[in-house]
Scaffold this motif. Sequence first.
Motif, PDB file in Angstrom:
ATOM      1  N   SER B  42       0.832  -1.204   0.000  1.00  0.00           N
ATOM      2  CA  SER B  42       0.000   0.000   0.000  1.00  0.00           C
ATOM      3  C   SER B  42       0.865   1.252   0.000  1.00  0.00           C
ATOM      4  O   SER B  42       0.376   2.345  -0.235  1.00  0.00           O
ATOM      5  CB  SER B  42      -0.925   0.003   1.222  1.00  0.00           C
ATOM      6  N   ASN B 245     -15.595  -3.873  -1.867  1.00  0.00           N
ATOM      7  CA  ASN B 245     -15.801  -4.870  -2.916  1.00  0.00           C
ATOM      8  C   ASN B 245     -15.957  -4.194  -4.278  1.00  0.00           C
ATOM      9  O   ASN B 245     -15.339  -4.596  -5.265  1.00  0.00           O
ATOM     10  CB  ASN B 245     -17.030  -5.698  -2.585  1.00  0.00           C
ATOM     11  N   VAL B 248     -12.610  -2.930  -5.520  1.00  0.00           N
ATOM     12  CA  VAL B 248     -11.670  -3.960  -5.955  1.00  0.00           C
ATOM     13  C   VAL B 248     -12.178  -4.671  -7.206  1.00  0.00           C
ATOM     14  O   VAL B 248     -11.402  -5.031  -8.088  1.00  0.00           O
ATOM     15  CB  VAL B 248     -11.432  -4.971  -4.807  1.00  0.00           C
ATOM     16  N   GLN B 249     -13.496  -4.851  -7.290  1.00  0.00           N
ATOM     17  CA  GLN B 249     -14.055  -5.634  -8.391  1.00  0.00           C
ATOM     18  C   GLN B 249     -14.334  -4.797  -9.633  1.00  0.00           C
ATOM     19  O   GLN B 249     -14.866  -5.334 -10.603  1.00  0.00           O
ATOM     20  CB  GLN B 249     -15.369  -6.303  -7.948  1.00  0.00           C
ATOM     21  N   ARG B 255      -6.173  -1.714 -12.695  1.00  0.00           N
ATOM     22  CA  ARG B 255      -6.356  -2.202 -11.323  1.00  0.00           C
ATOM     23  C   ARG B 255      -5.257  -1.612 -10.434  1.00  0.00           C
ATOM     24  O   ARG B 255      -4.100  -1.972 -10.550  1.00  0.00           O
ATOM     25  CB  ARG B 255      -6.279  -3.717 -11.291  1.00  0.00           C
ATOM     26  N   TYR B 257      -3.620  -1.860  -7.498  1.00  0.00           N
ATOM     27  CA  TYR B 257      -3.449  -2.770  -6.354  1.00  0.00           C
ATOM     28  C   TYR B 257      -3.029  -2.032  -5.080  1.00  0.00           C
ATOM     29  O   TYR B 257      -3.471  -2.363  -3.984  1.00  0.00           O
ATOM     30  CB  TYR B 257      -2.424  -3.863  -6.684  1.00  0.00           C
ATOM     31  N   HIS B 260      -6.007  -0.666  -3.561  1.00  0.00           N
ATOM     32  CA  HIS B 260      -6.837  -1.738  -2.992  1.00  0.00           C
ATOM     33  C   HIS B 260      -6.309  -2.166  -1.626  1.00  0.00           C
ATOM     34  O   HIS B 260      -7.069  -2.348  -0.682  1.00  0.00           O
ATOM     35  CB  HIS B 260      -6.871  -2.953  -3.924  1.00  0.00           C
ATOM     36  N   ALA B 264      -8.289  -1.858   1.839  1.00  0.00           N
ATOM     37  CA  ALA B 264      -8.603  -3.025   2.668  1.00  0.00           C
ATOM     38  C   ALA B 264      -8.152  -2.794   4.109  1.00  0.00           C
ATOM     39  O   ALA B 264      -8.862  -3.141   5.061  1.00  0.00           O
ATOM     40  CB  ALA B 264      -7.933  -4.268   2.094  1.00  0.00           C
TER      41      ALA B 264
END
Lengths: 370, 293
Positions: B42, B245, B248-249, B255, B257, B260, B264
């Motif tokens: 992160s 969700n 992330v989805q 994307r 990461y 994300h 999280a």
Amino acid sequence: MGFLDIDNVTKSYGTVEVLHRVDISVGEGEFLVLVGPSGCGKSTLLNMIAGLEEITSGTISINGRVVNDVHPSRRNIAMVFQSYALYPNMTVGQNMTFGLEMHGVPRAERERALKDVAQLLQIGHLLDRKPGQLSGGQRQRVAMGRALVRDPDVFLFDEPLSNLDAKLRVDMRTEIKKLHHRLGRTTVYVTHDQIEALTLSTRIAVMNKGHVQQLGTPREIYDRPANTFVASFMGNPSMNLMPARIVVQGGVPHAQVTLEGASQKLLRLGQPALAAQDGREVILGLRPEAITDEGGADRSAQLVEQVDHVVSVVEPAGADTFASFTVGGRDVVARLRANSQPRVGAQFPFRLNMDKAVVFDPRTEARIGD
Amino acid sequence: MSVATQSTAVRTGRAGRALIVTVLIFFALFYLLPLGVMVINSLKPLPEITGGNMMALPQEPTLEPWRSAWSTAQIGVQATGLKPYFLNSILMVVPAVAISTMLGALNGYVLTKWRFPGHRWVFGLLLFSCFIPFQIVLIPMARLLGLMGLAGSLPGLILVHVVYGIGFSTLYFRNYYAAFPTELVRAAMIDGAGFFRIFWRIMLPVSGPIAVVCIIWQFTNIWNDFLFGVSFAGLDAMPMTVALNNLVQSSTGVREYNVHFAAAILAALPTLIVYIVAGRYFVRGLMAGSVKG
């Protein structure tokens, strides 16, 4: 009409009746002790007086008012519980005034009552502590203080001393007695300890299996037990109960007992009414202190019988020496002076004070003859 | 208590102790590894992750992914970050936990101190609710919420969580109060305190340990819940888990990461904090009453 009237009260759980038609009238200022073995219904009866258990039938009235349907807090009673039931989150002071606060008594008045009671019980220095920081004896005092602050019509005690050690129990017993003497409040006290019952009460109700077996002054209960249950429950060591037969000689009733070696012995009885019962099988009751050595015998006694008998057990207990022998197949305990020296296996001249003898019917177990 | 704790330790030799410590350290690292990976990644710019090495420490540490996850990431149609959904979760979890704990305490009080005929049945049925798989109740609950006009709203979600939290909170408090001496309640009755006064003044003040257990349990479950959130929340009341969700989805764009991972961690942070602050009471509360003294 007494101050606290228990009139024909029964208690059932479903179809099981645990208290059968209890009738007790307690006068103002009396100290009534309910005593009996566990499960005899004494605590149930106390809880019914307190209003914590419902009354199945009959009435309980306090100070002339039937309280069957009155909430516990409006019966003007205070109760001391076996576990003391002090609120753990409150200080001693808050514990003691909680009841007054719930009854809407103004703060100044609460403080005054608290101060008076704290002084009376000498717990002024504990008021800011939590119950967890107190010793057993102190908790006991606080629990009594909480009851006293309310200034109730009736005090209820539920085995308040049974969680204390032996020494403290005796001290607190004296304290409760003094307190009752000083305040003169009507008190109902539940215990299974017969010594507590005898020392504290003005009257005792001996209970067993949901029945009041006998209601009377400590002296009556001790000297003239209504039946063999009361006779053996009250007193320590308990009363000697021997199988006997009434034999009338020269118009005077005697109790014929069987000593060791099948020899018969006639003991004069002080109950003239038994003269009409010649040949009847009975149970003879004699307390250990009525069986002594020669020098220990009561000088004012009218009827003293001598029994020479082989001693089977000797138990020195400091103040007294207890010696046992066998009559009619039962062990009989004699309370001798500490300096008398019975020897096991040897003959000893026992003195029986027959003034104190009581006679029971072996079938109904009730006292007969007077 | 402290004496008892000390005496439960068994004496071991030097070699034995070294072995124990080694094993403990190994497992501690093993359990911390996922969190470590999340934290490390992160703090990386995206190219460092897509470059391949997940385990490497960040070359150029940056807080940008955290900022993005919190306030600018694209969730659904808007680029709001997790911030509004975090707020939703707080608005949901605080009343839901408070109400279900309070009702659990009240239930436990009634089921132990004011018993009524059939109290065992009531408790049995409440316990049963602990074991109902939530998938079964989704459709009837949706219908009910619709009938009550609470569908898709925050109060509706709170209601669902309260209803399904009562089983466990009642269980906790009932078992705790069962060991609470009834003589205290009787004393308070004679003192003139009524039903609620006894609850408020006598029972609740000594309920600290079990309340902490109940609050942690409820907080964790409700905060982490996804199923009820995704089923009943609608767009305005969407809690953190559902938003995470969605983030992330999302099927469009690159994307991210690193974002994300940061998101999280943000989503897990409140439960982590609750555990760290109150965890020791949790264990203590669970053990309370099991050992005398």
